[in-house]
Design a protein around this motif. Structure first.
Motif, PDB file in Angstrom:
ATOM      1  N   GLN A 172       0.818  -1.215   0.000  1.00 48.67           N
ATOM      2  CA  GLN A 172       0.000   0.000   0.000  1.00 48.67           C
ATOM      3  C   GLN A 172       0.851   1.263   0.000  1.00 48.67           C
ATOM      4  O   GLN A 172       0.445   2.297  -0.528  1.00 48.67           O
ATOM      5  CB  GLN A 172      -0.941  -0.008   1.197  1.00 48.67           C
ATOM      6  CG  GLN A 172      -2.059  -1.040   1.091  1.00 48.67           C
ATOM      7  CD  GLN A 172      -3.005  -0.999   2.262  1.00 48.67           C
ATOM      8  OE1 GLN A 172      -2.582  -1.034   3.405  1.00 48.67           O
ATOM      9  NE2 GLN A 172      -4.283  -0.913   1.975  1.00 48.67           N
ATOM     10  N   ASN A 173       2.038   1.188   0.604  1.00 49.19           N
ATOM     11  CA  ASN A 173       2.913   2.356   0.672  1.00 49.19           C
ATOM     12  C   ASN A 173       4.059   2.287  -0.333  1.00 49.19           C
ATOM     13  O   ASN A 173       4.901   3.181  -0.363  1.00 49.19           O
ATOM     14  CB  ASN A 173       3.488   2.503   2.082  1.00 49.19           C
ATOM     15  CG  ASN A 173       2.430   2.910   3.089  1.00 49.19           C
ATOM     16  OD1 ASN A 173       1.528   3.690   2.778  1.00 49.19           O
ATOM     17  ND2 ASN A 173       2.514   2.383   4.295  1.00 49.19           N
ATOM     18  N   GLU A 174       4.100   1.231  -1.128  1.00 48.78           N
ATOM     19  CA  GLU A 174       5.161   1.082  -2.122  1.00 48.78           C
ATOM     20  C   GLU A 174       5.124   2.258  -3.097  1.00 48.78           C
ATOM     21  O   GLU A 174       4.099   2.580  -3.669  1.00 48.78           O
ATOM     22  CB  GLU A 174       4.965  -0.248  -2.870  1.00 48.78           C
ATOM     23  CG  GLU A 174       6.108  -0.623  -3.780  1.00 48.78           C
ATOM     24  CD  GLU A 174       5.909  -0.057  -5.168  1.00 48.78           C
ATOM     25  OE1 GLU A 174       6.924   0.179  -5.843  1.00 48.78           O
ATOM     26  OE2 GLU A 174       4.762   0.155  -5.579  1.00 48.78           O
ATOM     27  N   GLY A 175       6.279   2.916  -3.234  1.00 47.45           N
ATOM     28  CA  GLY A 175       6.381   4.065  -4.134  1.00 47.45           C
ATOM     29  C   GLY A 175       5.916   5.372  -3.539  1.00 47.45           C
ATOM     30  O   GLY A 175       6.025   6.416  -4.177  1.00 47.45           O
ATOM     31  N   SER A 176       5.420   5.355  -2.314  1.00 46.06           N
ATOM     32  CA  SER A 176       4.874   6.571  -1.713  1.00 46.06           C
ATOM     33  C   SER A 176       5.987   7.494  -1.223  1.00 46.06           C
ATOM     34  O   SER A 176       6.985   7.038  -0.650  1.00 46.06           O
ATOM     35  CB  SER A 176       3.954   6.213  -0.543  1.00 46.06           C
ATOM     36  OG  SER A 176       3.548   7.379   0.144  1.00 46.06           O
ATOM     37  N   ASN A 180       5.238   6.207   5.111  1.00 38.87           N
ATOM     38  CA  ASN A 180       6.371   5.333   5.344  1.00 38.87           C
ATOM     39  C   ASN A 180       5.945   3.877   5.464  1.00 38.87           C
ATOM     40  O   ASN A 180       4.769   3.574   5.676  1.00 38.87           O
ATOM     41  CB  ASN A 180       7.092   5.737   6.640  1.00 38.87           C
ATOM     42  CG  ASN A 180       7.829   7.051   6.484  1.00 38.87           C
ATOM     43  OD1 ASN A 180       8.421   7.313   5.450  1.00 38.87           O
ATOM     44  ND2 ASN A 180       7.785   7.872   7.523  1.00 38.87           N
ATOM     45  N   TYR A 181       6.941   3.004   5.355  1.00 37.16           N
ATOM     46  CA  TYR A 181       6.722   1.580   5.602  1.00 37.16           C
ATOM     47  C   TYR A 181       6.088   1.392   6.969  1.00 37.16           C
ATOM     48  O   TYR A 181       6.504   1.992   7.963  1.00 37.16           O
ATOM     49  CB  TYR A 181       8.053   0.845   5.535  1.00 37.16           C
ATOM     50  CG  TYR A 181       7.950  -0.662   5.604  1.00 37.16           C
ATOM     51  CD1 TYR A 181       7.954  -1.418   4.442  1.00 37.16           C
ATOM     52  CD2 TYR A 181       7.865  -1.328   6.827  1.00 37.16           C
ATOM     53  CE1 TYR A 181       7.871  -2.811   4.494  1.00 37.16           C
ATOM     54  CE2 TYR A 181       7.784  -2.712   6.885  1.00 37.16           C
ATOM     55  CZ  TYR A 181       7.784  -3.439   5.717  1.00 37.16           C
ATOM     56  OH  TYR A 181       7.694  -4.805   5.770  1.00 37.16           O
ATOM     57  N   SER A 182       5.068   0.557   7.046  1.00 37.56           N
ATOM     58  CA  SER A 182       4.346   0.350   8.296  1.00 37.56           C
ATOM     59  C   SER A 182       5.136  -0.539   9.252  1.00 37.56           C
ATOM     60  O   SER A 182       5.354  -1.721   8.982  1.00 37.56           O
ATOM     61  CB  SER A 182       2.975  -0.281   8.025  1.00 37.56           C
ATOM     62  OG  SER A 182       2.328  -0.600   9.239  1.00 37.56           O
ATOM     63  N   ILE A 183       5.560   0.026  10.374  1.00 40.56           N
ATOM     64  CA  ILE A 183       6.288  -0.727  11.388  1.00 40.56           C
ATOM     65  C   ILE A 183       5.444  -1.881  11.933  1.00 40.56           C
ATOM     66  O   ILE A 183       5.962  -2.915  12.358  1.00 40.56           O
ATOM     67  CB  ILE A 183       6.710   0.208  12.540  1.00 40.56           C
ATOM     68  CG1 ILE A 183       7.696   1.267  12.024  1.00 40.56           C
ATOM     69  CG2 ILE A 183       7.344  -0.579  13.675  1.00 40.56           C
ATOM     70  CD1 ILE A 183       9.013   0.718  11.558  1.00 40.56           C
ATOM     71  N   LYS A 184       4.131  -1.734  11.879  1.00 38.58           N
ATOM     72  CA  LYS A 184       3.243  -2.769  12.408  1.00 38.58           C
ATOM     73  C   LYS A 184       3.433  -4.107  11.698  1.00 38.58           C
ATOM     74  O   LYS A 184       3.156  -5.161  12.269  1.00 38.58           O
ATOM     75  CB  LYS A 184       1.787  -2.325  12.299  1.00 38.58           C
ATOM     76  CG  LYS A 184       1.379  -1.299  13.340  1.00 38.58           C
ATOM     77  CD  LYS A 184      -0.120  -1.047  13.297  1.00 38.58           C
ATOM     78  CE  LYS A 184      -0.538  -0.093  14.412  1.00 38.58           C
ATOM     79  NZ  LYS A 184      -1.997   0.141  14.413  1.00 38.58           N
ATOM     80  N   ILE A 185       3.889  -4.063  10.455  1.00 34.67           N
ATOM     81  CA  ILE A 185       4.118  -5.312   9.720  1.00 34.67           C
ATOM     82  C   ILE A 185       5.143  -6.170  10.456  1.00 34.67           C
ATOM     83  O   ILE A 185       4.944  -7.373  10.657  1.00 34.67           O
ATOM     84  CB  ILE A 185       4.578  -5.017   8.283  1.00 34.67           C
ATOM     85  CG1 ILE A 185       3.426  -4.405   7.472  1.00 34.67           C
ATOM     86  CG2 ILE A 185       5.096  -6.291   7.606  1.00 34.67           C
ATOM     87  CD1 ILE A 185       3.810  -3.991   6.073  1.00 34.67           C
ATOM     88  N   GLY A 200       9.132  -1.317   0.332  1.00 35.05           N
ATOM     89  CA  GLY A 200       7.953  -0.511   0.027  1.00 35.05           C
ATOM     90  C   GLY A 200       7.772   0.616   1.022  1.00 35.05           C
ATOM     91  O   GLY A 200       7.580   0.379   2.213  1.00 35.05           O
ATOM     92  N   GLY A 201       7.853   1.850   0.561  1.00 30.98           N
ATOM     93  CA  GLY A 201       7.644   2.990   1.457  1.00 30.98           C
ATOM     94  C   GLY A 201       8.838   3.313   2.334  1.00 30.98           C
ATOM     95  O   GLY A 201       8.704   4.044   3.311  1.00 30.98           O
ATOM     96  N   ILE A 202      10.010   2.785   1.993  1.00 27.64           N
ATOM     97  CA  ILE A 202      11.225   3.141   2.743  1.00 27.64           C
ATOM     98  C   ILE A 202      11.818   4.358   2.053  1.00 27.64           C
ATOM     99  O   ILE A 202      12.628   4.253   1.133  1.00 27.64           O
ATOM    100  CB  ILE A 202      12.217   1.970   2.781  1.00 27.64           C
ATOM    101  CG1 ILE A 202      11.544   0.727   3.370  1.00 27.64           C
ATOM    102  CG2 ILE A 202      13.458   2.338   3.597  1.00 27.64           C
ATOM    103  CD1 ILE A 202      12.426  -0.507   3.380  1.00 27.64           C
TER     104      ILE A 202
END
Length: 267
Positions: A172-176, A180-185, A200-202
């Motif tokens: 969902q955050n890839e390329g954003s 940012n990358y969700s720490i919850k993952i 993704g999102g880093i």
């Protein structure tokens, strides 16, 4: 603590390297082999070649060979369309150092087992697109376009030492550039003993440092950001110098299908 790695990711669609935004919008970047040569010259630790449109056609063998023949020395990870043992063997014979399986995880466990047994778990990586909703974690099925709960079969496959690492994609955050990358993952993923590679999102040194604080994070994979400027890789490593990112080069000694860290004197 062993050094962690910085992986340069090249996303490929219709044979061209693209800048991806949540796997829904794409901007062309150029020829994949040119981007791979740049990342090799700039000093990333590994290069992830991710063909996102090969589920039906199988791996892009011609691309693997083209990049391998270009003379780069950085280890290559190939992802895209691996269906069975034959695909895995051919991908490695053409120049991939390691391969990634994704949809195969959910389709055919026998093929997954055969690949791991034949090439070795150290040469096999699994990739999971992940979503966290209301503190519950799901993998995203690209084909069916829906979130799916982790099955016991999937959990067992990943936990049975059949793979070396797990790419956790915040799709969902890839390329954003905003989110940012969700720490919850990493907090919710049910594979505590598996080495993980967030992707993704880093998009900042802050989120990179936060991810590298997790003991089970062995590398971070970054796509678009590293392709913009020649010194992006070293600048990025310098800015996160307080974490054990390998610098400047990650090298492998290859013996059969076993890979050893050339800088680890304990081997």
């Amino acid at each position: 603590m062993s050094n962690k790695r910085l992986i340069g990711s090249i996303i490929i669609k219709n044979g061209w390297a693209v800048q991806s935004f949540g796997y829904t919008k794409y901007y062309p970047l150029g020829r994949p082999e040119v981007l791979a040569e740049n990342l090799d010259r700039w000093g990333v630790d590994e290069i992830l070649i991710s063909c996102i449109d090969r589920n039906l056609e199988g791996p892009d063998f011609s691309l693997i060979k083209k990049i391998s023949d270009s003379g780069i020395t950085t280890p290559i990870i190939y992802s895209g369309g691996i269906r069975d043992k034959q695909d895995a063997i051919k991908s490695i014979s053409l120049g991939a150092d390691r391969i990634v399986i994704d949809s195969l995880l959910h389709q055919n466990n026998n093929n997954f087992l055969e690949i791991s047994e034949f090439i070795g778990s150290q040469a096999l990586i699994a990739a999971l697109p992940i979503t966290v909703k209301k503190d519950n974690i799901y993998w995203y099925n690209y084909i069916k376009k829906k979130n799916v709960e982790f099955s016991d079969k999937l959990k067992k496959s990943i936990s049975d030492n059949l793979i070396s690492e797990l790419i956790l994609i915040d799709w969902q955050n890839e390329g954003s550039l905003e989110n940012n990358y969700s720490i919850k993952i990493l907090e919710k993923i049910p594979f505590e003993n598996i080495k993980c590679i967030p992707f993704g999102g880093i998009n900042s040194e802050y989120i990179s440092n936060k991810l590298l604080e997790f003991d089970n994070v062995s590398a971070i994979a970054i796509g678009n950001y590293l392709s913009y400027k020649e010194h992006a890789v070293q600048n990025y490593k310098n800015k996160i110098y307080n974490k054990p990112i390998r610098n400047p080069k990650f090298e492998y000694l290859k013996i059969g299908y076993t890979y050893y860290d050339a800088e680890d004197q304990s081997l």
